[in-house]
Design a protein around this motif. Structure first.
Motif, PDB file in Angstrom:
ATOM      1  N   HIS A 185       0.781  -1.233   0.000  1.00  0.00           N
ATOM      2  CA  HIS A 185       0.000   0.000   0.000  1.00  0.00           C
ATOM      3  C   HIS A 185       0.818   1.291   0.000  1.00  0.00           C
ATOM      4  N   VAL A 186       2.133   1.197   0.080  1.00  0.00           N
ATOM      5  CA  VAL A 186       2.976   2.403   0.060  1.00  0.00           C
ATOM      6  C   VAL A 186       3.800   2.459  -1.218  1.00  0.00           C
ATOM      7  N   CYS A 187       4.521   1.391  -1.525  1.00  0.00           N
ATOM      8  CA  CYS A 187       5.293   1.313  -2.771  1.00  0.00           C
ATOM      9  C   CYS A 187       5.318  -0.129  -3.240  1.00  0.00           C
ATOM     10  N   ARG A 188       4.769  -0.380  -4.424  1.00  0.00           N
ATOM     11  CA  ARG A 188       4.648  -1.739  -4.942  1.00  0.00           C
ATOM     12  C   ARG A 188       5.807  -2.116  -5.855  1.00  0.00           C
ATOM     13  N   LEU A 189       6.777  -1.223  -6.019  1.00  0.00           N
ATOM     14  CA  LEU A 189       7.929  -1.506  -6.858  1.00  0.00           C
ATOM     15  C   LEU A 189       8.962  -2.339  -6.096  1.00  0.00           C
ATOM     16  N   THR A 190       9.639  -3.257  -6.815  1.00  0.00           N
ATOM     17  CA  THR A 190      10.717  -4.058  -6.235  1.00  0.00           C
ATOM     18  C   THR A 190      11.929  -3.995  -7.145  1.00  0.00           C
ATOM     19  N   PRO A 191      13.079  -3.512  -6.648  1.00  0.00           N
ATOM     20  CA  PRO A 191      13.271  -2.901  -5.326  1.00  0.00           C
ATOM     21  C   PRO A 191      12.665  -1.496  -5.285  1.00  0.00           C
ATOM     22  N   TRP A 192      12.602  -0.923  -4.090  1.00  0.00           N
ATOM     23  CA  TRP A 192      12.137   0.449  -3.979  1.00  0.00           C
ATOM     24  C   TRP A 192      13.098   1.388  -4.716  1.00  0.00           C
ATOM     25  N   PRO A 193      12.567   2.409  -5.404  1.00  0.00           N
ATOM     26  CA  PRO A 193      13.439   3.371  -6.089  1.00  0.00           C
ATOM     27  C   PRO A 193      14.385   4.064  -5.112  1.00  0.00           C
ATOM     28  N   ARG A 194      15.552   4.425  -5.621  1.00  0.00           N
ATOM     29  CA  ARG A 194      16.593   5.013  -4.783  1.00  0.00           C
ATOM     30  C   ARG A 194      16.120   6.280  -4.084  1.00  0.00           C
ATOM     31  N   GLU A 195      15.355   7.133  -4.800  1.00  0.00           N
ATOM     32  CA  GLU A 195      14.915   8.384  -4.189  1.00  0.00           C
ATOM     33  C   GLU A 195      13.894   8.140  -3.086  1.00  0.00           C
ATOM     34  N   PHE A 196      13.114   7.070  -3.213  1.00  0.00           N
ATOM     35  CA  PHE A 196      12.163   6.748  -2.154  1.00  0.00           C
ATOM     36  C   PHE A 196      12.889   6.165  -0.947  1.00  0.00           C
ATOM     37  N   MET A 197      13.891   5.339  -1.194  1.00  0.00           N
ATOM     38  CA  MET A 197      14.695   4.802  -0.093  1.00  0.00           C
ATOM     39  C   MET A 197      15.417   5.915   0.641  1.00  0.00           C
ATOM     40  N   ALA A 198      15.863   6.939  -0.091  1.00  0.00           N
ATOM     41  CA  ALA A 198      16.557   8.062   0.547  1.00  0.00           C
ATOM     42  C   ALA A 198      15.645   8.757   1.546  1.00  0.00           C
ATOM     43  N   THR A 199      14.399   8.985   1.148  1.00  0.00           N
ATOM     44  CA  THR A 199      13.438   9.607   2.057  1.00  0.00           C
ATOM     45  C   THR A 199      13.146   8.700   3.244  1.00  0.00           C
ATOM     46  N   PHE A 200      12.948   7.424   2.976  1.00  0.00           N
ATOM     47  CA  PHE A 200      12.644   6.455   4.028  1.00  0.00           C
ATOM     48  C   PHE A 200      13.745   6.441   5.088  1.00  0.00           C
ATOM     49  N   MET A 201      14.990   6.470   4.627  1.00  0.00           N
ATOM     50  CA  MET A 201      16.110   6.450   5.564  1.00  0.00           C
ATOM     51  C   MET A 201      16.238   7.776   6.313  1.00  0.00           C
ATOM     52  N   GLU A 202      15.910   8.889   5.665  1.00  0.00           N
ATOM     53  CA  GLU A 202      15.975  10.185   6.338  1.00  0.00           C
ATOM     54  C   GLU A 202      15.013  10.234   7.528  1.00  0.00           C
ATOM     55  N   ILE A 203      13.826   9.647   7.369  1.00  0.00           N
ATOM     56  CA  ILE A 203      12.868   9.625   8.472  1.00  0.00           C
ATOM     57  C   ILE A 203      13.457   8.893   9.671  1.00  0.00           C
ATOM     58  N   TYR A 204      14.115   7.786   9.409  1.00  0.00           N
ATOM     59  CA  TYR A 204      14.645   6.992  10.511  1.00  0.00           C
ATOM     60  C   TYR A 204      15.963   7.531  11.059  1.00  0.00           C
ATOM     61  N   ASN A 205      16.639   8.369  10.278  1.00  0.00           N
ATOM     62  CA  ASN A 205      17.820   9.047  10.811  1.00  0.00           C
ATOM     63  C   ASN A 205      17.445  10.071  11.868  1.00  0.00           C
ATOM     64  N   ASP A 206      16.282  10.721  11.689  1.00  0.00           N
ATOM     65  CA  ASP A 206      15.755  11.650  12.689  1.00  0.00           C
ATOM     66  C   ASP A 206      14.233  11.540  12.668  1.00  0.00           C
ATOM     67  N   PRO A 207      13.671  10.651  13.475  1.00  0.00           N
ATOM     68  CA  PRO A 207      12.220  10.430  13.459  1.00  0.00           C
ATOM     69  C   PRO A 207      11.423  11.382  14.338  1.00  0.00           C
ATOM     70  N   THR A 208      12.049  12.442  14.829  1.00  0.00           N
ATOM     71  CA  THR A 208      11.387  13.334  15.790  1.00  0.00           C
ATOM     72  C   THR A 208      10.001  13.760  15.327  1.00  0.00           C
ATOM     73  N   VAL A 209       9.931  14.338  14.146  1.00  0.00           N
ATOM     74  CA  VAL A 209       8.664  14.901  13.662  1.00  0.00           C
ATOM     75  C   VAL A 209       7.665  13.777  13.362  1.00  0.00           C
ATOM     76  N   TYR A 210       8.134  12.737  12.675  1.00  0.00           N
ATOM     77  CA  TYR A 210       7.240  11.647  12.290  1.00  0.00           C
ATOM     78  C   TYR A 210       6.647  10.957  13.512  1.00  0.00           C
ATOM     79  N   TYR A 211       7.482  10.614  14.464  1.00  0.00           N
ATOM     80  CA  TYR A 211       6.988   9.913  15.649  1.00  0.00           C
ATOM     81  C   TYR A 211       6.079  10.802  16.494  1.00  0.00           C
ATOM     82  N   THR A 212       6.406  12.094  16.568  1.00  0.00           N
ATOM     83  CA  THR A 212       5.611  12.996  17.400  1.00  0.00           C
ATOM     84  C   THR A 212       4.243  13.274  16.799  1.00  0.00           C
ATOM     85  N   MET A 213       4.195  13.535  15.503  1.00  0.00           N
ATOM     86  CA  MET A 213       2.934  13.930  14.878  1.00  0.00           C
ATOM     87  C   MET A 213       2.149  12.741  14.339  1.00  0.00           C
TER      88      MET A 213
END
Length: 299
Positions: A185-213
């Protein structure tokens, strides 16, 4: 292939800094396409392909919302700081600092709600609105999340709920069960595109905003946004609006329907082979749909 930016930098936002990149010439007659990314707590990376619209005549502006990417990180701030009003103020500040007078907003996921709220205030320079893969409210989103979770393979939702109840959503088992949902339901491509993985990893590098909101995952929204939405202001949107969603999107048709019902001038493009990121999952059709919309807005 990503188009190289014309300029990059930061603008002041109170005592903080907002990172941006511009592709194309903001001085041309065409309105700028301003990309408002999702999350909250994501980055611009997965939307960087929008830069190709600069080659078609529309300058494109990306930015990282406060707390993530190239903008100021504030890991010690709590829920009283991270509010929709903060990000609405940041968007307005960016437009003013870059002297963007005519523009189309492209809001994706959480960015779609933010863009809709901005548009409802009827800013004079706004020429059009694109709401991509965005629910009209988080209560509606959570209702549909239950529907999608109930359709997961046997045992997956049980695993998710066990960890959510125990507060162990940072476990490997929870992550693996979460990915079953994400790959549907988020990304059906295999493997995930590089630009999407970059965003995914950025969230987990600093999850402050995502986890809080938001919370620990897309479908377990226990943060400050859990009761927030934009349904009340949709009738006030006075510009042509394009809705985009995927057939397999976590933003199900029921979550998008209020935009269709309440915005006066609106059309809806449903991408049959996509989930939450049609711009990456069906790029050719996406480009055609958005180009047609932008062309009809005029220059």
């Amino acid at each position: 292939m990503t188009v190289s930016p014309t300029s990059k930098g930061t603008v002041p936002f109170g005592p903080h800094r907002t990172w941006y990149r511009v592709t194309g010439d903001l001085g041309v007659a065409a309105p700028a396409l301003v990309a408002v990314h999702g999350g909250p707590g994501s980055t611009h990376d997965y939307l960087v392909g929008l830069a190709r619209f600069a080659e078609l005549g529309w300058p494109v502006v990306h930015y990282d919302q406060l707390g993530n990417g190239g903008s100021t990180h504030l890991p010690d701030r709590g829920a009283d700081f991270w509010t929709p009003s903060l990000f609405l103020d940041e968007l307005a500040n960016l437009l003013a600092r870059l002297e963007i007078r005519d523009y189309v907003l492209f809001g994706q996921s959480w960015g779609g709600l933010l863009a809709a709220r901005h548009a409802a205030a009827r800013p004079p320079g706004l020429r059009g609105l694109v709401v991509a893969n965005a629910p009209a409210s988080y209560p509606l989103w959570l209702r549909e999340m239950k529907v999608l979770r109930d359709q997961l393979p046997a045992g997956v939702d049980d695993t998710l709920r066990r960890h959510e109840a125990a507060g162990t959503t940072d476990s490997r088992e929870y992550f693996e069960a979460m990915m079953v949902f994400y790959n549907r339901h988020v990304c059906r491509l295999t493997p995930w595109p590089r630009e999407f993985m970059a965003t995914f990893m950025e969230i987990y590098n600093d999850p402050t905003v995502y986890y809080t909101m938001n919370g620990p995952s897309e479908f377990h929204v226990v943060g400050s946004l859990r009761d927030w939405g934009v349904v009340d202001c949709l009738p006030d949107i006075a510009v042509p609006t394009l809705l985009i969603s995927g057939r397999h999107d976590e933003a199900t048709p029921a979550t998008v329907q209020p935009y269709q019902d309440l915005i006066p001038d609106v059309r809806w493009a449903l991408f049959e082979e996509s989930s939450h990121i049609p711009h990456l999952e069906e790029p050719e059709r996406f480009t055609a749909v958005l180009t047609e919309f932008l062309t009809e807005l005029g220059r």
